[in-house]
Design an enzyme around this catalytic site. Structure first.
Site, mmCIF file in Angstrom:
data_model
loop_
_atom_site.group_PDB
_atom_site.id
_atom_site.type_symbol
_atom_site.label_atom_id
_atom_site.label_comp_id
_atom_site.label_asym_id
_atom_site.label_seq_id
_atom_site.Cartn_x
_atom_site.Cartn_y
_atom_site.Cartn_z
ATOM 1 N N GLY A 575 0.894 -1.128 0.079
ATOM 2 C CA GLY A 575 -0.052 -0.112 -0.082
ATOM 3 C C GLY A 575 0.818 1.174 0.038
ATOM 4 N N GLY A 577 0.240 5.486 0.720
ATOM 5 C CA GLY A 577 -0.601 6.855 0.906
ATOM 6 C C GLY A 577 0.190 8.320 0.658
ATOM 7 N N VAL A 582 3.422 1.107 2.536
ATOM 8 C CA VAL A 582 3.190 -0.233 3.597
ATOM 9 C C VAL A 582 3.815 -1.180 2.902
ATOM 10 C CG1 VAL A 582 1.980 -1.104 5.012
ATOM 11 C CG2 VAL A 582 1.371 1.189 4.359
ATOM 12 N N LYS A 595 4.942 0.032 7.898
ATOM 13 C CA LYS A 595 4.375 1.454 7.306
ATOM 14 C C LYS A 595 5.937 2.009 7.569
ATOM 15 C CE LYS A 595 0.769 4.621 7.981
ATOM 16 N NZ LYS A 595 -0.448 4.783 8.330
ATOM 17 N N ASP A 690 -8.905 10.745 10.458
ATOM 18 C CA ASP A 690 -9.192 10.473 8.887
ATOM 19 C C ASP A 690 -10.153 9.058 8.900
ATOM 20 O OD1 ASP A 690 -8.887 10.629 6.254
ATOM 21 O OD2 ASP A 690 -6.663 9.704 6.362
#
Ligand SMILES: *[C@@H]1O[C@H](CO)[C@@H](O)[C@H](O)[C@H]1NC(C)=O
Ligand SMILES: *[C@@H]1O[C@H](CO)[C@@H](O)[C@H](O)[C@H]1NC(C)=O
Ligand SMILES: *[C@@H]1O[C@H](CO)[C@@H](O)[C@H](O)[C@H]1NC(C)=O
Ligand SMILES: *[C@@H]1O[C@H](CO)[C@@H](O)[C@H](O)[C@H]1NC(C)=O
Ligand SMILES: *[C@@H]1O[C@H](CO)[C@@H](O)[C@H](O)[C@H]1NC(C)=O
Ligand SMILES: *[C@@H]1O[C@H](CO)[C@@H](O)[C@H](O)[C@H]1NC(C)=O
Ligand SMILES: *[C@@H]1O[C@H](CO)[C@@H](O)[C@H](O)[C@H]1NC(C)=O
Ligand SMILES: *[C@@H]1O[C@H](CO)[C@@H](O)[C@H](O)[C@H]1NC(C)=O
Ligand SMILES: *[C@@H]1O[C@H](CO)[C@@H](O)[C@H](O)[C@H]1NC(C)=O
Ligand SMILES: *[C@@H]1O[C@H](CO)[C@@H](O)[C@H](O)[C@H]1NC(C)=O
Length: 876
Positions: A575, A577, A582, A595, A690
């Protein structure tokens, strides 16, 4: 509960109401006019009658709003019939209306029904109407467009009125409108408590029009009626309803009358009751419309079935008089005859006529304190079940989980079984007001806090079952005393925290003996401990080292080379962002999510502080931080790895497996619990900042865990708000108040959570871009528009094909909308949201249980339906 949640909407109603009362305070002050099924924040003035209608949202907890088919929406159809509230669930559904002038006051209560094919079935249902615990009438509509109104006159025995709709097995009950009109106490005085309207006739009408409000200040509906063979007389002078006449009769009704041509001939009428044993009361309204000369006289006697009823009577000129009997009448035929007296030279007259049927009322009633206590318990836990109307009456509709004693008057509640009812929070102290209670079962819930000592005031209480409430606190000494002397059996077991309180621990030894844990509960306890140990062992083997030795913070800290090693030099990216990448990693053979933060995001000090905080947080619905690395500019967080993707992926159209409604509600509850823990379980509270579907991770059992605390900021509890310098969050989820002011509170998360609920319900993107105008629309606007049409089914993800509980869906939408209140103070806190969403889940589960039976019934009837083979031709 939902009432509280919907405060905002009601405020709007009240403003509207307040304004309307100012305009016409005199005329409608004794009126409550409810347009059932109309959306909850709309009130309006009927263009024909000038009556102000409000929505029914404040008065009933169940049912769904539906609009009639446009085929039956004629231009003359009053607006009250555009929407109905339908009750597909439960046998009995009630409206509870608390009236400003309550107990002892007399009301005309009117319920109106028009089917209008609102459900597309083309077949009006048949159902029963109840006034409180007394049957009022059956509602049988002959076709889609017929309108039925049912009226009663009722002197209220309590301050609130309960009107219930009860299924009879022929379709879902529904209702279009419900109206209350305050009457003068001295009108319609009879021996009977409940009078149902049979006929109300404006005899001798010359306009042939129905009369109601504003002509009738009490908004009675008078139907024009003319007898053949009788002469109509009328006046253009004003008929005074008279100081002595409390009926407030409309002038237009009283200014016309019938009379006979031949003065010697009697004036007669009769009706044939369907049921010869039915009892009736008649109210005859008179006013002479002719100014009599000296040599004229109008005087007559009234006979009912050839027996003297009243007279000799001479109506006053232009003054209303009402004749009636306080004793009811019955018979095969009920006939009235007005015969002039020998001295009279003018024929008898009649201006208006009302006939009411006596409704049998039950003498039994439930103790008021018990009713009040149960109402409080119900609202405390936000219980639905079938908890509507009187708790004990009628006997066929006793609230689930209650037993009542009918030996004494009033009836008393003797047993309350709330086992497995999904209760959270403390034990409701109102329970202690059920003073005849003998049996109280609170087992298998998630109750917390101490057991209230007030319960010791229940002198009849014999059994108190507290089993399987893991977070229940101490048992007060008063109750322990009772248990010791044998007058009370307290069942415990599966109450992990029960003896955790200090008072409990001090006297621990003396408690061991008196608490009676039944053999079965002991077994459960033993089994639970055994299972617990097995699970704990399993975990101990599986989990990475860092978690077990959580007391030593150093062990959480890993070096950068260890990170490189565990991710095989950042081999598998799972992942990315705005703030981090990640990677998949392995920590002691367990998969973890690693992360790697883009270094400039946070200062080192801040980072360490935050990590220390995060390491303390453990909750099943939060992804746990298991370690971190902080070396030079390398900032790395290591989380438990959740292997089934995020909620956003599961909701998006591309996913083959469509989440069921139950799964959605479970995910919503899970996520809400996680957030609740951050807000209320952590000290200081943590605002996530968030919340969004991409940050809700699912495991293989579709259990939801909130992820990404990267934006979390702890903030001091003393000042609940905290000014942050940078407004952060994701577009579409961002609390507009926070955005405008920069003030961050937990309520900002609640807003984002509201958006999340809408996503879960609809599976739609949060922002939709209109291709034509390239304007962006927020999901909440779209939902609000559809809510106003009452069409829940088009709000919910179409892929569910209606396979969900309607009230559950409504409730979920309503929760979301209150979370989305512009004013953050109007938003509920996460505790409330958890409670409400748990109810949504409960409703859906209840439906599924019911459907099991229903499906069996359905498959039996399919063979009798021959049409199916006609419409599906076989291919050859
Ligand atoms: C509507 O509900 C609120 C509480 O939610 C209550 O205070 C109010 O009295 C209700 N309105 C009416 C007309 O009953
Ligand atoms: C009925 O018709 C009117 C216009 O005559 C319209 O405003 C209203 O929305 C319609 N109601 C329904 C339920 O279709
Ligand atoms: C109405 O009249 C009855 C007696 O007929 C009386 O008991 C009751 O208190 C009165 N109610 C009010 C509100 O005046
Ligand atoms: C519906 O029933 C009513 C009687 O209740 C009747 O007057 C009316 O004509 C019927 N309408 C239709 C369309 O059949
Ligand atoms: C009212 O109905 C009667 C017959 O029932 C008729 O003679 C009369 O003309 C009607 N009046 C009006 C104003 O329509
Ligand atoms: C008037 O009524 C009386 C009693 O019904 C009857 O005897 C008499 O014949 C009637 N007169 C006329 C003119 O019809
Ligand atoms: C009543 O008196 C008037 C005159 O004042 C007369 O014209 C009329 O015929 C009398 N009527 C009767 C019934 O005697
Ligand atoms: C009235 O007249 C009838 C006969 O026309 C008679 O039987 C009756 O006794 C009379 N009543 C009185 C009070 O004079
Ligand atoms: C109480 O309710 C639970 C769950 O509904 C049920 O299993 C239990 O038998 C009930 N207890 C009694 C005494 O009825
Ligand atoms: C039960 O309540 C406790 C605290 O009261 C809470 O932490 C926990 O999440 C709840 N569990 C469930 C399953 O609702």
């Amino acid at each position: 509960m939902i009432m509280e949640l919907l405060r905002y909407c009601f405020l709007q109603i009240f403003l509207a109401l307040a304004i309307s009362f100012l305009v016409n305070a005199q005329d409608q002050s004794g009126f409550v006019s409810i347009d059932c099924g109309n959306s909850k924040d709309s009130s309006y003035t009927d263009s024909v009658t000038g009556i102000k209608y409000i929505s029914d949202a404040n008065f009933t907890e169940t049912g769904v709003s539906k609009s009639i088919s446009s085929d039956f929406n004629t231009t003359t159809l009053p607006q009250q019939f555009w929407y109905v509230r339908s009750f597909p669930e439960g046998e009995r559904n009630c409206y509870t209306i608390k009236l400003a002038q309550g107990k002892g006051f007399k009301y005309l209560i009117r319920a109106s029904f028009m089917y209008g094919n609102y459900d597309g079935e083309g077949k009006p249902p048949v159902f029963d109407l109840y006034m409180g615990i007394n049957k009022w009438d059956s509602v049988v509509l002959s076709n889609e467009s017929s309108i039925i109104t049912k009226e009663v006159i009722h002197a209220l025995p309590t301050s609130s009125v309960c009107v219930c709709l009860v299924t009879t097995g022929f379709g879902s009950p529904f209702i279009s409108a419900l109206e209350f009109r305050l009457l003068k106490n001295a009108s319609y005085v009879t021996d009977s408590k409940l009078l149902a309207l049979h006929r109300r006739l404006d005899v001798g009408s010359i306009t042939n029009e129905t009369v109601r409000y504003r002509d009738d200040f009490c908004d009675r509906i008078w139907l024009p009626f003319n007898f053949l063979n009788y002469k109509i007389i009328s006046t253009s002078s004003t008929v005074d309803s008279g100081i002595s006449n409390s009926y407030n009769l409309p002038r237009i009704v009283m200014s016309t009358a019938i009379t006979t041509d031949n003065a010697s001939a009697p004036l007669e009428f009769h009706w044939v009751p369907e049921d010869p044993s039915a009892k009736y009361h008649i109210f005859l309204h008179f006013a002479d419309l002719q100014k009599l000369q000296m040599n004229q006289s109008r005087e007559f006697n009234i006979y009912q079935n050839e027996e003297y009823f009243n007279g000799p009577f001479s109506p006053d000129y232009l003054q209303s008089t009402t004749l009636f009997s306080t004793k009811p009448m019955s018979g095969e035929t009920i006939a009235f005859k007005f015969v002039k007296t020998n001295t009279s030279n003018l024929p008898p007259i009649l201006n208006a006529l009302e006939v009411y049927r006596v409704l049998e009322t039950s003498e039994s009633r439930t103790d008021e304190q018990d009713v009040k206590a149960m109402t409080n318990v119900k609202s405390f836990y936000g219980m639905r079940k079938n908890w509507q109307g009187d708790p004990c009456l009628p006997e066929s509709f006793v609230w689930h989980g209650l037993s009542c004693s009918y030996d004494e008057t009033p009836n008393r509640i003797t047993s309350l079984n709330l086992s497995s009812s999904g209760l959270v929070g403390e034990i409701a102290t109102s329970i202690s007001e059920l003073t005849s209670l003998q049996y109280l079962d609170l087992s298998n819930n998630n109750l917390s806090g101490p057991v209230p000592s007030l319960l010791s005031e229940l002198h009849s209480l014999k059994v108190l079952d507290l089993r399987n409430n893991p977070h229940l606190g101490s048992i007060p000494s008063e109750l322990m005393e009772k248990s010791k002397n044998g007058s009370l059996t307290i069942r415990v077991g599966g109450n992990a925290d029960l003896c955790a309180s200090s008072s409990c621990q001090k006297k621990k030894k003396s408690y061991v003996i008196p608490i009676v844990a039944s053999v079965s509960s002991l077994l459960v306890l033993v089994a639970a401990i055994a299972v617990g140990i097995i699970i704990w062992r399993k975990r101990a083997r599986k989990q990475p080292d860092v978690r077990i030795t959580s007391l030593e913070p150093k062990k959480h800290q890993l070096s950068y080379s260890q990170i490189q090693h565990m991710t095989n030099n950042f081999e598998t990216k799972i992942g990315e962002g705005g703030f981090a990448k990640v990677f998949l990693g392995y920590l002691d053979n367990t998969q973890v999510a690693v992360k790697v933060l883009k270094a400039s995001v946070q200062g080192y000090k801040e980072f360490e502080a935050e990590v220390k905080l995060l390491l303390r947080i453990h909750h099943t619905n939060l992804t746990s931080l298991v370690g971190f690395c902080c070396e030079n500019t390398n900032l790395v967080l290591i989380y438990e790895y959740i292997n089934n993707g995020n909620l956003k992926e599961h909701l998006s159209g591309g996913n083959v497996r469509v989440l069921s409604w139950e799964e959605r509600m479970q995910i919503a509850v899970d996520a809400a619990q996680g957030l609740e823990y951050l807000h209320h379980g952590c000290k200081p509270p943590i605002v996530h900042r968030d919340v969004k579907s991409a940050n809700i991770l699912l495991n293989e059992n579709f259990e939801a865990k909130i992820a990404d605390f990267g934006l979390s900021k702890s903030f001091p509890t003393e000042s609940r708000s905290h000014l942050t310098t940078v407004v952060a969050g994701t577009e579409g989820y961002l609390d507009p108040e926070y955005y405008a002011t920069g003030w961050l509170t937990e309520k900002s998360d609640v807003y984002s959570f509201g958006v999340l609920i809408l996503e879960i319900i609809t599976s739609l993107p949060v922002l939709q871009i209109d291709r034509a105008s390239s304007e962006r629309h927020h999901i909440s606007q779209w939902v609000r528009d559809l809510m106003n049409t009452g069409d829940i089914e088009s709000i919910v993800d179409q892929r569910l094909r209606g396979n969900f509980d309607l009230s559950s869906a409504w409730k979920a939408v309503e929760i979301a909308m209150t979370c989305l209140s512009m004013d953050s103070t109007e938003r509920p806190d996460m505790k409330e949201v958890v409670r409400e969403l748990s109810e949504c889940l409960g409703l859906e589960r209840a439906r599924k249980r019911r459907n099991v039976d229903f499906d069996i019934g359905k498959s039996n009837t399919i063979t009798r339906d021959f049409r199916e083979s006609e419409v599906t031709p076989r291919s050859r």
